[in-house]
Write an enzyme that holds these catalytic residues in place. Structure first.
Site, PDB file in Angstrom:
ATOM      1  N   ALA A 104      -3.320   4.696 -16.164  1.00 57.02           N
ATOM      2  CA  ALA A 104      -2.367   4.044 -17.184  1.00 57.02           C
ATOM      3  C   ALA A 104      -1.636   5.181 -17.668  1.00 57.02           C
ATOM      4  O   ALA A 104      -1.908   6.441 -17.350  1.00 57.02           O
ATOM      5  CB  ALA A 104      -3.202   3.221 -18.230  1.00 57.02           C
ATOM      6  N   LYS A 105      -0.272   4.905 -18.015  1.00 59.55           N
ATOM      7  CA  LYS A 105       0.495   5.764 -18.683  1.00 59.55           C
ATOM      8  C   LYS A 105       1.177   5.017 -19.723  1.00 59.55           C
ATOM      9  O   LYS A 105       1.511   3.977 -19.434  1.00 59.55           O
ATOM     10  CB  LYS A 105       1.426   6.363 -17.612  1.00 59.55           C
ATOM     11  CG  LYS A 105       1.893   7.857 -18.216  1.00 59.55           C
ATOM     12  CD  LYS A 105       0.642   9.025 -17.942  1.00 59.55           C
ATOM     13  CE  LYS A 105       1.179  10.196 -18.416  1.00 59.55           C
ATOM     14  NZ  LYS A 105       0.517  11.419 -18.059  1.00 59.55           N
TER      15      LYS A 105
END
Ligand code: NAD
Length: 420
Positions: A104-105
């Site tokens: 994720a980011k």
């Protein structure tokens, strides 16, 4: 003109590797796509009393192998496409080092460097509040990235903890201060892992005529968390750090610089500029200096079609995410300059984040030597797995790292099957 959109670049990198992975097309297509895209518009109060609106993103790319995991960036250049790219790189990175996380980011479009402490805290608290149940210790675990740090993670944790009383919330973020559930070695982990990779590369004979890091000439672009500690570990190993840069200056000293003193100088003055014994150089020239090891540790798209032919490093170790474009990869490969790709070279950060998460869940604190030894083992194993595939299949190291990662995620996805 070369397409520098980071998400398009991530897709090209994936496509280069996918044809070497024995998985069916529909499965590969699903792995290329993000699972969930969150965009949040939120207000925060500025020091001058005004209310300003901000845009924040969290992209959850894949969680087949474990909770979503990835940093949060506070920068004016944050875009959805950048976060999309960075989230997929996290999926492949956690798979390359084989830690049980997905990818994720997150990012908030803001000038992280110029915000006051109060403004940064207000932005963080509101962002976390609006992310709501989308993050959690077993759901999605953020961490620091560009212009966020341990203090930011302390506010992340505190806000989440206020909203979820009566349970152990420490594992909701990593990169926390040591006193607040952080891990020994997390602050230096990205750089430590990068230098372990450089040492393995030298041991594997990837730099002609170089037998050890001692005496090598190292150039570092970006002097934040990843870059400054990379310079420090290189210096400690006897390398000559001949040039470094940050967002305001690039400096050079052919005889090498004392990285510890340079870190103290940057803390004192806010920049590497004016370090005693160094001379200023144009920032664009830094990447093209003759050296043994070039460590990009700033932002994406630094080594491109435009300058790849002029790179005079013998080895590139990507502490930053996405510093080299696919066209530049091809040029460097043709010129025999090996690149230790980001999803391997900077994976030390997420590896020690995983150790922090485990310590939080088990209510333990490991000593620095334990963390360091575990990190070294993980990085060495990952490095040779990638470079063995590169040698066996005659692939660029980045494509080899992707092949390893995509294959691991594909297998787990097959095992789990589609539900419902
Ligand atoms: P940071 O905010 O601590 O440091 C960023 C540094 O880059 C600063 O010194 C800044 O001055 C410099 N910089 C910005 N623009 C520049 C430019 N145009 N030229 C030269 N220098 C410039 O951020 P960080 O955490 O060190 O992250 C740097 C890179 O490493 C990013 O690509 C990030 O995604 C990657 N990374 C960081 C971690 C981590 O644990 N912090 C882990 C993996 C990857």
């Amino acid at each position: 003109m070369e397409d520098l959109n980071p998400f398009h670049i991530a897709n090209q990198q994936f496509a280069r590797a996918a044809r070497h992975v024995p998985a069916h097309d529909a499965l590969l297509e699903s792995l290329a796509r993000p699972e969930r895209i969150i965009q949040i518009e939120f207000p925060a109060k500025m020091d001058n009393g005004s209310i300003k609106m901000f845009t924040g993103f969290r992209v959850q790319h894949n969680n087949a192998r474990g909770p979503f995991k990835g940093g949060v960036r506070y920068h004016t250049s944050v875009t959805l496409d950048e976060v999309l790219a960075l989230s997929s790189w996290m999926t492949w990175k956690t798979a390359v080092v084989d830690v049980p996380f997905g990818g994720a980011k997150g990012g908030v479009v803001c000038d992280g460097k110029r915000l006051s402490v109060d403004e940064k805290r207000a932005i963080t608290r509101r962002f976390v509040t609006q992310l709501g149940p989308s993050i959690g210790p077993m759901v999605d675990v953020p961490a620091p990235d560009v212009y966020t740090d341990a203090a930011t993670m302390a506010w992340f944790y505190d806000t989440y903890d206020m909203m979820h009383k009566g349970q152990n919330n420490l594992p909701v973020v990593t990169g926390k201060p040591l006193e607040l559930g952080g891990s020994h070695g997390r602050a230096t982990a990205t750089a430590r892992g990068c230098i372990f990779c450089v040492e393995e590369a030298i041991g594997r004979g990837l730099i002609d005529g170089v037998r050890s890091l001692a005496g090598t000439r190292v150039v570092v672009q970006g002097f934040g968390n990843a870059g400054s500690y990379a310079a420090m570990f290189a210096h400690q190993a006897g390398a000559r750090v001949i040039a470094v840069s940050d967002s305001s200056a690039a400096i050079m000293a052919a005889g090498g610089m004392d990285a510890d003193q340079l870190i103290a100088h940057k803390e004192r003055t806010g920049s590497v500029a004016g370090f005693p014994g160094s001379s200023p150089i144009p920032p664009a020239e830094l990447l093209e200096l003759e050296c043994d090891v070039l460590i990009p540790a700033a932002l994406e798209n630094q080594i491109t079609e435009a300058n790849a032919a002029r790179i005079r490093a013998k080895l590139v170790a990507e502490a930053a995410n996405g510093p080299t474009t696919p066209a530049a990869d091809t040029v460097l490969h043709q010129r025999g300059i090996p690149v230790i790709p980001d999803i391997l070279a900077n994976a030390g950060g997420v590896t020690v984040s995983y150790y922090e998460w485990v310590q939080n869940i088990q209510d333990e604190q490991w000593d620095p030597e334990t963390v360091d030894a575990k990190l070294r083992r993980k990085m060495v194993r990952a490095f040779h797995s990638v470079f063995d595939i590169a040698a066996d299949k005659r692939l660029e190291p980045r494509t080899a790292a992707y092949v390893l990662a995509v294959d691991r995620v594909a297998r787990v996805t097959e095992m789990r099957g589609i539900w419902p």
